[in-house]
Design a protein around this motif. Structure first.
Motif, PDB file in Angstrom:
ATOM      1  N   VAL A  44       4.732   0.532   0.338  1.00  0.00           N
ATOM      2  CA  VAL A  44       5.422   0.825  -0.928  1.00  0.00           C
ATOM      3  C   VAL A  44       6.585   1.789  -0.697  1.00  0.00           C
ATOM      4  N   ASP A  45       6.326   2.811   0.097  1.00  0.00           N
ATOM      5  CA  ASP A  45       7.380   3.790   0.395  1.00  0.00           C
ATOM      6  C   ASP A  45       7.020   4.527   1.676  1.00  0.00           C
ATOM      7  N   GLU A  46       8.059   5.078   2.288  1.00  0.00           N
ATOM      8  CA  GLU A  46       7.835   5.707   3.597  1.00  0.00           C
ATOM      9  C   GLU A  46       8.800   6.863   3.795  1.00  0.00           C
ATOM     10  N   ARG A  47       8.342   7.849   4.521  1.00  0.00           N
ATOM     11  CA  ARG A  47       9.210   8.959   4.912  1.00  0.00           C
ATOM     12  C   ARG A  47       9.997   8.556   6.158  1.00  0.00           C
ATOM     13  N   ARG A  48      11.237   9.038   6.278  1.00  0.00           N
ATOM     14  CA  ARG A  48      12.068   8.649   7.429  1.00  0.00           C
ATOM     15  C   ARG A  48      11.725   9.530   8.622  1.00  0.00           C
ATOM     16  N   SER A  50       3.816  10.149   8.389  1.00  0.00           N
ATOM     17  CA  SER A  50       4.103   8.711   8.326  1.00  0.00           C
ATOM     18  C   SER A  50       2.993   7.971   7.569  1.00  0.00           C
ATOM     19  N   ASN A  51       3.378   7.236   6.535  1.00  0.00           N
ATOM     20  CA  ASN A  51       2.382   6.447   5.790  1.00  0.00           C
ATOM     21  C   ASN A  51       1.805   5.315   6.636  1.00  0.00           C
ATOM     22  N   ILE A  52       2.667   4.660   7.427  1.00  0.00           N
ATOM     23  CA  ILE A  52       2.161   3.531   8.224  1.00  0.00           C
ATOM     24  C   ILE A  52       1.141   4.034   9.247  1.00  0.00           C
ATOM     25  N   CYS A  89       4.937  13.231 -11.807  1.00  0.00           N
ATOM     26  CA  CYS A  89       4.964  11.865 -12.365  1.00  0.00           C
ATOM     27  C   CYS A  89       5.794  10.881 -11.539  1.00  0.00           C
ATOM     28  N   HIS A  90       6.116  11.224 -10.277  1.00  0.00           N
ATOM     29  CA  HIS A  90       6.771  10.204  -9.443  1.00  0.00           C
ATOM     30  C   HIS A  90       5.728   9.187  -8.994  1.00  0.00           C
ATOM     31  N   THR A  91       6.206   8.011  -8.695  1.00  0.00           N
ATOM     32  CA  THR A  91       5.357   7.012  -8.052  1.00  0.00           C
ATOM     33  C   THR A  91       6.197   6.354  -6.979  1.00  0.00           C
ATOM     34  N   ALA A  92       5.546   5.712  -5.981  1.00  0.00           N
ATOM     35  CA  ALA A  92       6.287   5.296  -4.788  1.00  0.00           C
ATOM     36  C   ALA A  92       7.133   6.506  -4.355  1.00  0.00           C
ATOM     37  N   SER A  93       8.411   6.316  -3.975  1.00  0.00           N
ATOM     38  CA  SER A  93       9.287   7.485  -3.780  1.00  0.00           C
ATOM     39  C   SER A  93      10.370   7.470  -4.848  1.00  0.00           C
ATOM     40  N   LEU A 149       0.823  -1.216   0.000  1.00  0.00           N
ATOM     41  CA  LEU A 149       0.000   0.000   0.000  1.00  0.00           C
ATOM     42  C   LEU A 149       0.856   1.265   0.000  1.00  0.00           C
ATOM     43  N   SER A 150       0.340   2.276  -0.682  1.00  0.00           N
ATOM     44  CA  SER A 150       0.995   3.589  -0.733  1.00  0.00           C
ATOM     45  C   SER A 150       0.373   4.539   0.276  1.00  0.00           C
ATOM     46  N   GLY A 151       1.106   5.613   0.535  1.00  0.00           N
ATOM     47  CA  GLY A 151       0.561   6.712   1.323  1.00  0.00           C
ATOM     48  C   GLY A 151       0.022   7.778   0.390  1.00  0.00           C
ATOM     49  N   GLY A 152       0.134   9.023   0.797  1.00  0.00           N
ATOM     50  CA  GLY A 152      -0.417  10.121   0.009  1.00  0.00           C
ATOM     51  C   GLY A 152      -1.861  10.374   0.405  1.00  0.00           C
ATOM     52  N   SER A 153      -2.414  11.441  -0.116  1.00  0.00           N
ATOM     53  CA  SER A 153      -3.771  11.817   0.310  1.00  0.00           C
ATOM     54  C   SER A 153      -4.848  11.046  -0.452  1.00  0.00           C
ATOM     55  N   THR A 154      -4.567  10.607  -1.676  1.00  0.00           N
ATOM     56  CA  THR A 154      -5.602   9.976  -2.506  1.00  0.00           C
ATOM     57  C   THR A 154      -6.157   8.685  -1.898  1.00  0.00           C
ATOM     58  N   PRO A 155      -5.305   7.767  -1.431  1.00  0.00           N
ATOM     59  CA  PRO A 155      -5.862   6.471  -1.014  1.00  0.00           C
ATOM     60  C   PRO A 155      -6.555   6.463   0.344  1.00  0.00           C
ATOM     61  N   GLU A 156      -6.360   7.487   1.170  1.00  0.00           N
ATOM     62  CA  GLU A 156      -6.914   7.440   2.531  1.00  0.00           C
ATOM     63  C   GLU A 156      -8.431   7.196   2.539  1.00  0.00           C
ATOM     64  N   LEU A 162      -0.505   1.935  -6.098  1.00  0.00           N
ATOM     65  CA  LEU A 162       0.390   3.079  -6.285  1.00  0.00           C
ATOM     66  C   LEU A 162      -0.416   4.358  -6.470  1.00  0.00           C
ATOM     67  N   GLY A 163       0.229   5.478  -6.229  1.00  0.00           N
ATOM     68  CA  GLY A 163      -0.323   6.777  -6.589  1.00  0.00           C
ATOM     69  C   GLY A 163       0.653   7.434  -7.553  1.00  0.00           C
ATOM     70  N   MET A 164       0.351   8.638  -7.953  1.00  0.00           N
ATOM     71  CA  MET A 164       1.264   9.369  -8.831  1.00  0.00           C
ATOM     72  C   MET A 164       1.264  10.845  -8.437  1.00  0.00           C
ATOM     73  N   GLY A 165       2.442  11.416  -8.285  1.00  0.00           N
ATOM     74  CA  GLY A 165       2.551  12.846  -7.968  1.00  0.00           C
ATOM     75  C   GLY A 165       2.424  13.702  -9.222  1.00  0.00           C
ATOM     76  N   ASP A 166       2.272  14.994  -9.023  1.00  0.00           N
ATOM     77  CA  ASP A 166       2.144  15.914 -10.166  1.00  0.00           C
ATOM     78  C   ASP A 166       3.388  15.895 -11.056  1.00  0.00           C
ATOM     79  N   LYS A 190      -6.272  17.751 -10.959  1.00  0.00           N
ATOM     80  CA  LYS A 190      -4.861  18.139 -10.873  1.00  0.00           C
ATOM     81  C   LYS A 190      -3.919  17.008 -11.353  1.00  0.00           C
ATOM     82  N   LYS A 191      -4.458  15.817 -11.547  1.00  0.00           N
ATOM     83  CA  LYS A 191      -3.615  14.708 -12.050  1.00  0.00           C
ATOM     84  C   LYS A 191      -3.588  14.649 -13.582  1.00  0.00           C
ATOM     85  N   LEU A 192      -4.468  15.405 -14.231  1.00  0.00           N
ATOM     86  CA  LEU A 192      -4.627  15.266 -15.681  1.00  0.00           C
ATOM     87  C   LEU A 192      -3.346  15.600 -16.452  1.00  0.00           C
TER      88      LEU A 192
HETATM   89  C1  6PG Z   1       3.548   8.825  -0.763  1.00  0.00           C
HETATM   90  C2  6PG Z   1       3.441   8.060  -2.016  1.00  0.00           C
HETATM   91  C3  6PG Z   1       3.495   8.858  -3.288  1.00  0.00           C
HETATM   92  C4  6PG Z   1       2.085   9.297  -3.601  1.00  0.00           C
HETATM   93  C5  6PG Z   1       2.064  10.415  -4.605  1.00  0.00           C
HETATM   94  C6  6PG Z   1       0.659  10.950  -4.837  1.00  0.00           C
HETATM   95  O1  6PG Z   1       3.733   8.225   0.248  1.00  0.00           O
HETATM   96  O2  6PG Z   1       3.434  10.061  -0.812  1.00  0.00           O
HETATM   97  O3  6PG Z   1       3.535   6.758  -2.005  1.00  0.00           O
HETATM   98  O4  6PG Z   1       4.074   8.210  -4.359  1.00  0.00           O
HETATM   99  O5  6PG Z   1       1.336   8.209  -4.059  1.00  0.00           O
HETATM  100  O6  6PG Z   1       2.869  11.459  -4.149  1.00  0.00           O
HETATM  101  O7  6PG Z   1       0.229  11.567  -3.668  1.00  0.00           O
HETATM  102  P1  6PG Z   1      -1.244  12.108  -3.467  1.00  0.00           P
HETATM  103  O8  6PG Z   1      -2.153  10.934  -3.413  1.00  0.00           O
HETATM  104  O9  6PG Z   1      -1.187  12.841  -2.159  1.00  0.00           O
HETATM  105  O10 6PG Z   1      -1.521  12.989  -4.637  1.00  0.00           O
END
Ligand code: 6PG
Length: 251
Positions: free
Chosen positions: A75-79, A87-89, A155-159, A43-50, A149-153, A209-211
């Motif tokens: 999938v990825d985590e901030r230190r 914290s994603n977890i 185009c990053h995914t994971a970290s 699982l990813s973090g970020g605001s979208t999946p919550e 996964l998610g995607m940042g503006d 904003k993802k378009l």
């Molecule tokens: C994270 C992610 C990261 C995220 C994108 C999109 O922990 O931040 O795993 O890759 O999926 O940055 O973030 P949003 O869902 O907040 O747009």
């Protein structure tokens, strides 16, 4: 319709989109348990999946979800410490796993504050997947059953950030990613080799904003991991699906 690698599913709003994703996730979980006795979910973090995670807890259609047989990976985590807002977890526990029947020992937080978080997390993957050899690819890579996964503006995914060191790593499953191209704080992330060994990957994108970023992915003729890291998600022997609401898809 955007032409993205793999297949694309567009739903008018987040409610319908989360339902489609939740159904696919549940079906994959049940099939994995039937076939291999265990379900490995990353699982990813970020605001979208919550809100999606919360829907998995609330909606009665997911009561059949085999949480007792599920392992959750990050999938990825901030230190940062686990009680930090970033914290994603922390988010994943609060929104999802604390409200299910999964055992706490089956929710695998990344040991982000240790001196070798990547090595330790790889060892945990080796230990847990070692118990079910059918979940390991011929080259020894663990095969996650479902990766969200998610995607940042940008185009990053994971970290895996544009031009950062982690996008070049092909001989590790997990790495620390830091430096000028990484949005602080420093990160620990799954790499392409681990992600692309998965059976299923879903990229969830919501909102207009993802378009622009999705258009950049659609415009590529070949993967460009340096500028568009998400384009490096090309499962070797698995399925990639983009889950978009109409706003993200520009429809
Ligand atoms: C994270 C992610 C990261 C995220 C994108 C999109 O922990 O931040 O795993 O890759 O999926 O940055 O973030 P949003 O869902 O907040 O747009």
């Amino acid at each position: 319709m955007l032409k993205l690698p793999g297949s694309t599913l567009v739903r008018p709003d987040t409610h319908d989109l989360f339902e489609a994703l939740g159904d696919a996730l549940t079906a994959t979980a049940m099939e994995a348990v039937r076939e291999r006795g265990v379900f490995h979910l990353a699982l990813s973090g970020g605001s979208t999946p919550e809100p999606f995670y919360i829907s998995l807890v609330i909606d009665p259609r997911y009561r059949v979800f085999p949480w007792e047989r599920t392992h959750v990976w990050i999938v990825d985590e901030r230190r940062v410490p686990e009680d930090n807002d970033k914290s994603n977890i922390r988010m994943i526990r609060e929104a999802l796993t604390d409200h299910t029947t999964i055992r706490r020992s089956q929710v695998h937080a990344m040991p982000v504050l240790s001196t070798d978080p990547a090595g330790e997390y790889e060892q945990t993957l080796r230990d847990v997947f070692g118990q079910t050899p059918r979940c390991i690819a011929a080259d020894g890579t663990p095969r996650l059953d479902f990766v969200l996964l998610g995607m940042g503006d940008d185009c990053h995914t994971a970290s895996l950030f544009p031009h950062s060191a982690a996008i070049r790593v092909m001989d590790r499953w997990i790495v620390v990613n830091e430096g000028e191209h990484v949005t602080p704080p420093d990160r620990v992330t799954m790499t392409y080799p681990l992600l692309n060994a998965a059976r299923r990957l879903a990229v969830l994108c919501v909102g207009s904003k993802k378009l622009a970023a999705l258009k950049r992915v659609a415009a590529l003729k070949a993967p460009d991991t340096h500028d568009v890291p998400v384009s490096g998600i090309r499962p070797a022997d698995g399925v990639l699906t983009w889950y978009l609401d109409a706003a993200a898809a520009g429809e």
